[in-house]
Design an enzyme around this catalytic site. Structure first.
Site, PDB file in Angstrom:
ATOM      1  CB  SER A  32      -0.908  -0.034   1.245  1.00 32.51           C
ATOM      2  OG  SER A  32      -1.116   1.272   1.736  1.00 32.51           O
TER       3      SER A  32
HETATM    4  N1  GSH Z   1      -5.483   9.144   2.032  1.00 35.10           N
HETATM    5  C1  GSH Z   1      -5.299   7.910   2.731  1.00 35.10           C
HETATM    6  C2  GSH Z   1      -5.555   6.751   1.784  1.00 35.10           C
HETATM    7  C3  GSH Z   1      -5.821   5.486   2.559  1.00 35.10           C
HETATM    8  C4  GSH Z   1      -6.254   4.358   1.661  1.00 35.10           C
HETATM    9  O1  GSH Z   1      -7.031   4.563   0.698  1.00 35.10           O
HETATM   10  N2  GSH Z   1      -5.800   3.175   1.966  1.00 35.10           N
HETATM   11  C5  GSH Z   1      -6.181   1.994   1.204  1.00 35.10           C
HETATM   12  C6  GSH Z   1      -4.954   1.117   1.016  1.00 35.10           C
HETATM   13  S1  GSH Z   1      -3.746   1.944   0.045  1.00 35.10           S
HETATM   14  C7  GSH Z   1      -7.200   1.212   2.012  1.00 35.10           C
HETATM   15  O2  GSH Z   1      -7.047   1.052   3.185  1.00 35.10           O
HETATM   16  N3  GSH Z   1      -8.254   0.718   1.362  1.00 35.10           N
HETATM   17  C8  GSH Z   1      -9.241  -0.125   1.992  1.00 35.10           C
HETATM   18  C9  GSH Z   1     -10.465   0.632   2.408  1.00 35.10           C
HETATM   19  O3  GSH Z   1     -10.482   1.882   2.317  1.00 35.10           O
HETATM   20  O4  GSH Z   1     -11.425  -0.009   2.816  1.00 35.10           O
HETATM   21  C10 GSH Z   1      -3.873   7.855   3.309  1.00 35.10           C
HETATM   22  O5  GSH Z   1      -2.974   8.488   2.756  1.00 35.10           O
HETATM   23  O6  GSH Z   1      -3.683   7.198   4.338  1.00 35.10           O
END
Ligand code: GSH
Length: 240
Positions: A32
């Site tokens: 990630s």
């Molecule tokens: N803007 C956030 C983005 C977080 C994000 O979208 N994380 C993804 C993984 S890269 C995630 O956890 N996706 C699963 C979900 O949102 O349920 C950051 O920089 O932490």
């Protein structure tokens, strides 16, 4: 029972060496992009995390315990002795403020900090957002790539190129958390196949950032994660 004993021993050891404070917990998944930024910062600060993998590809972030902790159920999430944070750029700022030996990575000088914050928010709201908008629908669901989204991403890259007028790094003459976050974004879009040729200032800055991060897991943490996501994207494109 064995696990319980292990936890008790761990807490006891922390009592002895750190006055009782357990290390922060990092909920993460290695490839990630925002998790990669936190993992490299942890190395830069030489700090320890209790690392807990949450496999979002299997939907583990939707388990009730995790949603209770972070209703937005995204990674990375940090739990530092009950202070629960998500949004990687806010986490970067907190970790430097709480754990770094000086303020170099997140300067307290308000004019420099203003630029660091602006660059971080440009990354969150524009550059990373437009990269995700262009690639993630394909990478996760095999949707066709959309040229209008690519044009928006290239527009953001031109804006980023124009930011390097006065300084070697994005916000200062030295490396800060803005560079860390933006390096992850640029490395990811390069891995996805965006040509950085037309952006000489970004390329020169990117080279310096990679050198800066080399001792802190650039290859093992960041490049390997960028390549893993590139593999996911390519496999979805081949299945078209
Ligand atoms: N803007 C956030 C983005 C977080 C994000 O979208 N994380 C993804 C993984 S890269 C995630 O956890 N996706 C699963 C979900 O949102 O349920 C950051 O920089 O932490």
């Amino acid at each position: 029972m064995v696990n319980e004993t292990r936890e008790i021993v761990k807490e006891f050891v922390y009592c002895l060496i750190r006055g009782g404070k357990m290390p922060p917990i990092l909920y993460y998944l290695p490839p990630s992009p925002p998790c990669r930024a936190i993992m490299m910062l942890a190395k830069m600060l030489d700090m320890e995390f209790d690392m807990k993998v949450v496999n979002i590809l299997e939907g583990e972030q939707l388990k009730p315990d995790f949603v209770e902790l972070n209703p937005q159920h995204c990674l990375p999430t940090v739990d530092d002795d009950g202070l629960v944070l998500w949004e990687s750029r806010a986490i970067l700022a907190y970790l430097v403020s709480a754990y770094a030996k000086d303020d170099k990575l997140y300067p307290k000088d308000i004019r420099v900090r203003a630029l660091v914050d602006q660059r971080l928010q440009f990354d969150l709201g524009t550059l990373y957002a437009r990269m995700g908008d262009y690639f993630f629908g394909t990478m996760f669901m095999g949707a066709p790539l959309d040229e209008t989204k690519k044009a928006k991403l290239l527009e953001a890259l031109r804006w980023f190129e124009a930011m390097f007028k006065k300084r070697e790094f994005t916000a200062s003459d030295h490396f800060t958390i803005a560079d860390l976050s933006l390096t992850v974004t640029i490395s990811q879009m390069e891995a996805f196949g965006i040509d950085l040729g037309p952006y000489p200032k970004i390329r020169a800055w990117f080279k310096k950032c990679k050198e800066e991060l080399e001792p802190y897991g650039y290859e093992e943490i960041n490049q390997s994660g960028a390549d893993a996501l590139k593999g996911m994207l390519e496999s979805k494109m081949q299945n078209k």
